[in-house]
Each structure stands twice: as C-alpha cells, then as structure tokens.
Design a protein around this motif. Structure first.
Motif, PDB file in Angstrom:
ATOM      1  N   UNK A 175       0.821  -1.226   0.000  1.00 64.41           N
ATOM      2  CA  UNK A 175       0.000   0.000   0.000  1.00 64.41           C
ATOM      3  C   UNK A 175       0.845   1.261   0.000  1.00 64.41           C
ATOM      4  N   UNK A 176       2.038   1.167   0.631  1.00 60.60           N
ATOM      5  CA  UNK A 176       2.804   2.394   0.851  1.00 60.60           C
ATOM      6  C   UNK A 176       4.183   2.294   0.187  1.00 60.60           C
ATOM      7  N   UNK A 177       4.201   2.666  -1.064  1.00 57.28           N
ATOM      8  CA  UNK A 177       5.434   2.594  -1.853  1.00 57.28           C
ATOM      9  C   UNK A 177       5.840   4.014  -2.232  1.00 57.28           C
ATOM     10  N   UNK A 178       7.080   4.375  -1.947  1.00 52.74           N
ATOM     11  CA  UNK A 178       7.541   5.725  -2.302  1.00 52.74           C
ATOM     12  C   UNK A 178       8.695   5.597  -3.292  1.00 52.74           C
ATOM     13  N   UNK A 179       8.516   6.199  -4.450  1.00 51.48           N
ATOM     14  CA  UNK A 179       9.512   6.113  -5.530  1.00 51.48           C
ATOM     15  C   UNK A 179      10.133   7.496  -5.754  1.00 51.48           C
ATOM     16  N   UNK A 180      11.291   7.531  -6.445  1.00 53.62           N
ATOM     17  CA  UNK A 180      12.018   8.803  -6.618  1.00 53.62           C
ATOM     18  C   UNK A 180      11.184   9.966  -7.158  1.00 53.62           C
ATOM     19  N   UNK A 181      10.151   9.686  -7.933  1.00 52.47           N
ATOM     20  CA  UNK A 181       9.382  10.811  -8.500  1.00 52.47           C
ATOM     21  C   UNK A 181       8.285  11.303  -7.548  1.00 52.47           C
ATOM     22  N   UNK A 182       8.076  10.622  -6.453  1.00 50.87           N
ATOM     23  CA  UNK A 182       6.992  11.011  -5.539  1.00 50.87           C
ATOM     24  C   UNK A 182       7.361  12.244  -4.711  1.00 50.87           C
ATOM     25  N   UNK A 183       6.326  13.018  -4.392  1.00 52.01           N
ATOM     26  CA  UNK A 183       6.544  14.274  -3.664  1.00 52.01           C
ATOM     27  C   UNK A 183       7.155  14.034  -2.279  1.00 52.01           C
ATOM     28  N   UNK A 184       6.801  12.900  -1.660  1.00 53.96           N
ATOM     29  CA  UNK A 184       7.306  12.648  -0.300  1.00 53.96           C
ATOM     30  C   UNK A 184       8.619  11.850  -0.281  1.00 53.96           C
ATOM     31  N   UNK A 185       9.234  11.683  -1.445  1.00 57.83           N
ATOM     32  CA  UNK A 185      10.462  10.869  -1.544  1.00 57.83           C
ATOM     33  C   UNK A 185      11.608  11.465  -0.719  1.00 57.83           C
ATOM     34  N   UNK A 186      11.816  12.784  -0.873  1.00 54.82           N
ATOM     35  CA  UNK A 186      12.958  13.397  -0.186  1.00 54.82           C
ATOM     36  C   UNK A 186      12.806  13.310   1.331  1.00 54.82           C
ATOM     37  N   UNK A 187      11.611  13.546   1.801  1.00 52.60           N
ATOM     38  CA  UNK A 187      11.382  13.473   3.247  1.00 52.60           C
ATOM     39  C   UNK A 187      11.619  12.037   3.738  1.00 52.60           C
ATOM     40  N   UNK A 188      11.134  11.068   2.943  1.00 53.02           N
ATOM     41  CA  UNK A 188      11.205   9.663   3.374  1.00 53.02           C
ATOM     42  C   UNK A 188      12.629   9.103   3.346  1.00 53.02           C
ATOM     43  N   UNK A 189      13.514   9.706   2.543  1.00 52.21           N
ATOM     44  CA  UNK A 189      14.881   9.162   2.446  1.00 52.21           C
ATOM     45  C   UNK A 189      15.854   9.906   3.382  1.00 52.21           C
ATOM     46  N   UNK A 190      15.345  10.962   4.020  1.00 51.32           N
ATOM     47  CA  UNK A 190      16.220  11.763   4.876  1.00 51.32           C
ATOM     48  C   UNK A 190      16.445  11.087   6.224  1.00 51.32           C
ATOM     49  N   UNK A 191      17.708  11.047   6.646  1.00 52.12           N
ATOM     50  CA  UNK A 191      18.005  10.578   8.002  1.00 52.12           C
ATOM     51  C   UNK A 191      18.509  11.770   8.813  1.00 52.12           C
ATOM     52  N   UNK A 192      18.763  11.558  10.083  1.00 56.14           N
ATOM     53  CA  UNK A 192      19.127  12.696  10.936  1.00 56.14           C
ATOM     54  C   UNK A 192      20.445  13.347  10.503  1.00 56.14           C
ATOM     55  N   UNK A 193      21.443  12.525  10.168  1.00 57.75           N
ATOM     56  CA  UNK A 193      22.764  13.071   9.822  1.00 57.75           C
ATOM     57  C   UNK A 193      22.686  13.935   8.557  1.00 57.75           C
ATOM     58  N   UNK A 194      23.170  15.167   8.648  1.00 59.15           N
ATOM     59  CA  UNK A 194      23.050  16.138   7.565  1.00 59.15           C
ATOM     60  C   UNK A 194      23.927  15.851   6.355  1.00 59.15           C
ATOM     61  N   UNK A 195      24.919  14.958   6.502  1.00 62.51           N
ATOM     62  CA  UNK A 195      25.812  14.686   5.368  1.00 62.51           C
ATOM     63  C   UNK A 195      25.469  13.377   4.661  1.00 62.51           C
ATOM     64  N   UNK A 196      24.352  12.764   5.002  1.00 62.02           N
ATOM     65  CA  UNK A 196      23.925  11.537   4.311  1.00 62.02           C
ATOM     66  C   UNK A 196      22.849  11.916   3.297  1.00 62.02           C
ATOM     67  N   UNK A 197      23.160  11.710   2.011  1.00 62.96           N
ATOM     68  CA  UNK A 197      22.246  12.124   0.946  1.00 62.96           C
ATOM     69  C   UNK A 197      22.131  10.983  -0.056  1.00 62.96           C
ATOM     70  N   UNK A 198      21.507   9.894   0.367  1.00 62.78           N
ATOM     71  CA  UNK A 198      21.436   8.702  -0.497  1.00 62.78           C
ATOM     72  C   UNK A 198      20.061   8.596  -1.149  1.00 62.78           C
ATOM     73  N   UNK A 199      20.061   8.021  -2.349  1.00 60.98           N
ATOM     74  CA  UNK A 199      18.819   7.950  -3.137  1.00 60.98           C
ATOM     75  C   UNK A 199      18.446   6.489  -3.395  1.00 60.98           C
TER      76      UNK A 199
END
Ligand SMILES: Cc1cc2nc3c(=O)[nH]c(=O)nc-3n(C[C@H](O)[C@H](O)[C@H](O)COP(=O)(O)OP(=O)(O)OC[C@H]3O[C@@H](n4cnc5c(N)ncnc54)[C@H](O)[C@@H]3O)c2cc1C
Length: 452
Positions: free
Chosen positions: A17-41
């Motif tokens: 039911x809950x799949x988030x892909x790179x083109x989705x609006x909530x993708x960036x929020x969902x891939x963010x972790x606390x550490x500010x230098x981690x920017x993985x896709x």
C-alpha cells in the motif's frame, strides 16, 4: 544480477500500500536521516504494515539482488541506501501494554517518546535513550543506554521476547528458550540477523521522578567532582554530563555564552523528595549558571525536538575507567582547541543494574565499563571534515585508558577496528556463528556488518 530496472514500481504498488519512488513528492522526506551529510537515493522506500509485508520485502530484495536497508527511527547512518530498497517500519506503531504483568508488546516503528508517553500514562516505563525521536528498533538492537541505565540496566536488559523475520522469510517468536542464540544476538548485535517487527519489554514502575538540567561552570575540578559523585550516588540516579561551550540559551546569562560549562541531564528514578537530596551535592560544586532540576515526569526528559535539524558531525565513542582532574584538564584543553561550530564531550556514568548482567549474557559485552564518553564536533562545511576528524582522533588518543571498547549505537564509522571495539572478546566470533545460521548470504548488511 542486481538491477534497479528489475523493479517495477507499478507492480510494487499492487503488492504494497505504501510505496515511495524517486518521483513522488514525499520521496525526499522519506529518504532523509538525521545526519546532515547523508544524501542517499534509494530505488524505492516501502513502508510496511505487518510481518508478512516485511517477509515480502525481504523476498523482493533477494529476487532483485538490490541492497536492503532497514529503517525504524532514522537516527543512524545505516537506514538508507543508494539504489537499493528501504524497508521502513515507521507505520508499525502498535503498542499493547499489560498493566497486570507489567509488560508491553511494541511494534518497532514506535519512537522512544511515543512508547514512553503511552507507558507513562500507567506510571510505567522502559528505559531508552536521551532523545525521544530515536526509533525503538535501532536503539534496542544496539543496547540502549539512557536515564534508567543504573537503576534498570540497558534497554535490552528489559527485553523479554521479540518477533523477527529472518532472511529466509520465516516469522519467528524468540526469547531465552526459543531460538535462544538469536535472542542473545539481537541484544546488542544490531540489525544483522533479521527484521524485528515487535519487542516484548518489561515495564518498570516510575510514577514520579526528580530531574532535569543543571548548568555549572566546567573546570577540571567541577568535572572530576561531578563524575565521582555520580558514580557513588544511588542507582536511581543516572546522569548524562555534557562538557561544552555554553550555547546562547535564553536561560543562560549572556556573560556565560561561549564559556565552558557542564550541561548535565539528570534523572533520579524514584521519590522526588529523595531525589532532591541526592542532587544536593551536585548543586554545590559551584554556583549553578542555571538550575532546572525539579520534580518531573519521565516523559519530560524528552523535550520537543526540531525535526528539521540535520547536523553534520564527526564523533568518537569510547569508555573511560575514570575521569580525574588531569583527564578533565585534557578534555577542556581539546574542547577549547576545536574549530568546529560546537564541540562537546558527553560522559555517562554506567554501573548499577547494567553491570550486574554477565558479560556474555547478551551481545553487549561492555558490562564492566565504567564511563561512556562521546566526543563530538558539529560543523557546517563538509570541506572541513578532515580537520575535525583529526581533532577527534587526537582527542580520543589523548584520553584513552585501559578500556578499548565502544558502543555500537554511537559508532558512526564502519570497519573491522570498529567491530572489534563494539564486540570484544569472544562476542564477535559468537555473533558470526549466529549470523551464519540465520543470514548466511549476508542480506542484512547495512549496519555494523558482522560477516557470516
Ligand atoms: C540525537 C541522537 C541521540 C541519541 N541518543 C542515544 C542515547 O541516549 N542512548 C543510546 O543508546 N543511543 C542513542 N543514540 C544512538 C541510537 O541508538 C542509534 O543511532 C540507533 O541506531 C537509532 O535507532 P533508529 O531506529 O532511530 O535508527 P535507524 O537508522 O532507523 O536504524 C538503525 C539501524 O538499526 C537497525 N534496525 C533498526 N530497526 C530495526 C528492526 N526493527 N529490525 C532490524 N534492524 C533494525 C538497522 O540496521 C538500521 O539501519 C542517539 C542517536 C542520535 C542521533
């Protein structure tokens, strides 16, 4: 063959039911972790809702050969992976509290503060760490050191059972009797052995407490006295002692800003009147810059947080045997020499219930360690990283004592040295054997990886 093309997002949406892909609006929020230098896709983020879906995501990872990262609260650097699959547990927040047996079954998408708020409504609690937004998944699997460590031990010392989905897709109920080897390994061995969907915790009575924050000037003398007093205080008291330059906090007079302070977060887990007496000596080491100790509920130890705060930091975790004036002097010297935006040395006095568990009783083997230290520097510009790494390495060397261990949940760099520090003695070999049995192909490797 590992290939992102094998992933059909359209197909996945039919299964989950809950799949988030790179083109989705909530993708960036969902891939963010606390550490500010981690920017993985990641190729996809799947928010699971039950153990069966977890098993399906595991099968998907095996079928596609894509790397799999497991995310509970997103506070570590391991829970997001470039081009791979993120299995996100944050929708799994069921919590069943049994006030008769004083136990709770908690799904691993809960945060420490969500669990604590619900349990505290019954005057009960389980100890996690100092930060409410940390996921109970990650903190528990590494050990869990917080405000109840001396009174009730680590989080894992209050873990009675778990439900785990292993690499072969089986959903296992594990405890001291069933799959005892696996139950031993998940108490400190991190996410190496499967995806834990539920924990069963012991709840402790904590209807009221005394604590909060105390700010003192930091000198070699106040730091050493503070630590000595915290070690000899009753086990109800656990303190997290931050030595750092005073931030411009509104309740600190401007003249103190930037001066070296002790910012102590303290909890007496018991009768507030008794707690006040136990805190008395600490208040007398110097005239406090601010004294916010008071009768408190345990939930208040988790103040509101800014979810948008993503600091860049380097840090080292280590254990110390003692902090006398000479060690404290060295600490102050290094803190003052740092060129970071904010440098801090965090000291946690251990012992008590934590130390009464046998060293080989769980995969957290640092039962005889006396004081945990985190040396950290926060900075803004990534180009400066080598300078701060050098600082933290030299600082660690300067205060290193006999204990060469480190706490896995606070170790942010990966490697054999780090693994050996986290799992001393025979622990690492024993963990490798459990790994070989339950995850022979090393599917769960986004962590402090224990190779089978
Ligand atoms: C601000 C801050 C304060 C902290 N304070 C404390 C503290 O006081 N005491 C303390 O002990 N630690 C503390 N920590 C460290 C913290 O315990 C670890 O970072 C922990 O891994 C975070 O858990 P998480 O679920 O939020 O993280 P995530 O990044 O979501 O998970 C961390 C890793 O744990 C594994 N994992 C998580 N959930 C599961 C699961 N259900 N099944 C299988 N594997 C799983 C995975 O390998 C995952 O990558 C703190 C960290 C931060 C950033």
């Amino acid at each position: 063959m590992s290939d992102t093309k094998k992933l059909s997002i359209t197909k996945l949406r039919k299964t989950f039911k809950h799949v988030i892909a790179p083109k989705d609006a909530n993708y960036d929020k969902a891939r963010t972790v606390v550490a500010g230098d981690i920017d993985r896709r990641p190729a996809v983020i799947i928010k699971v809702t039950n153990a069966n879906e977890v098993a399906q995501v595991i099968a998907l990872a095996k079928e596609t050969g894509l790397a799999l990262a497991i995310r509970s609260g997103g506070h570590s650097v391991h829970s997001v992976v470039d081009g791979g699959i993120v299995l996100d547990l944050s929708m799994m927040k069921d919590l069943q509290i049994d006030t008769n047996t004083k136990t709770a079954w908690a799904e691993t998408g809960l945060t420490a503060s969500e669990y604590t708020t619900a349990a505290s409504a019954h005057g009960l609690t389980t100890g996690f760490g100092d930060t409410g937004s940390v996921g109970i998944g990650g903190i528990t699997l590494g050990g869990g050191v917080g405000y109840l460590v001396r009174k009730h031990g680590l989080t894992i010392d209050n873990l009675l059972a778990a439900e785990i989905v292993t690499a072969d897709g089986q959903i296992l109920q594990i405890d001291e009797k069933n799959h005892a080897d696996l139950f031993w390994a998940i108490r400190g061995g991190g996410g190496n052995f499967g995806v834990v969907t539920k924990f069963k915790f012991q709840l402790q009575d904590l209807p009221q407490a005394y604590g909060g924050m105390l700010f003192l000037p930091a000198t070699a003398e106040t730091i050493a006295s503070f630590l000595t007093e915290a070690e000899s205080a009753p086990e109800e008291l656990s303190a997290i002692v931050n030595v750092m330059p005073a931030p411009p906090m509104p309740f600190l007079a401007e003249e103190h800003h930037g001066k070296m302070i002790i910012m102590a977060l303290m909890l007496y887990a018991g009768d507030p009147a008794q707690g006040e007496k136990v805190m008395e000596p600490f208040r007398k080491f110097a005239t406090p810059f601010a004294d916010m100790l008071r009768p408190i509920s345990y939930t208040e130890m988790f103040p509101p947080e800014n979810g948008e705060y993503h600091p860049i930091a380097v840090s080292k975790n280590m254990f110390l045997d003692k902090v006398d004036q000479s060690v404290a002097e060295t600490m102050l010297k290094h803190l003052q020499a740092s060129t970071g935006m904010m440098s801090v040395t965090q000291l946690r006095v251990l012992g008590g219930a934590m130390a009464r568990v046998p060293v080989d009783g769980t995969a957290y083997a640092h039962r005889n360690s006396k004081i945990m230290a985190n040396l950290a520097v926060i900075f803004q510009n990534l180009d400066e990283k080598p300078i701060h790494e050098k600082w933290v390495n030299e600082y660690q060397k300067a205060i290193q004592q006999s204990d060469k261990g480190g706490y896995v949940n606070f170790i942010n760099t990966l490697g054999e040295t780090e693994l050996n520090a986290a799992y001393p003695g025979s622990t690492l070999e024993k963990l490798r054997q459990v790994k070989a049995k339950y995850d022979p192909t090393n599917l769960f490797k986004m962590n402090h990886n224990i190779k089978p």
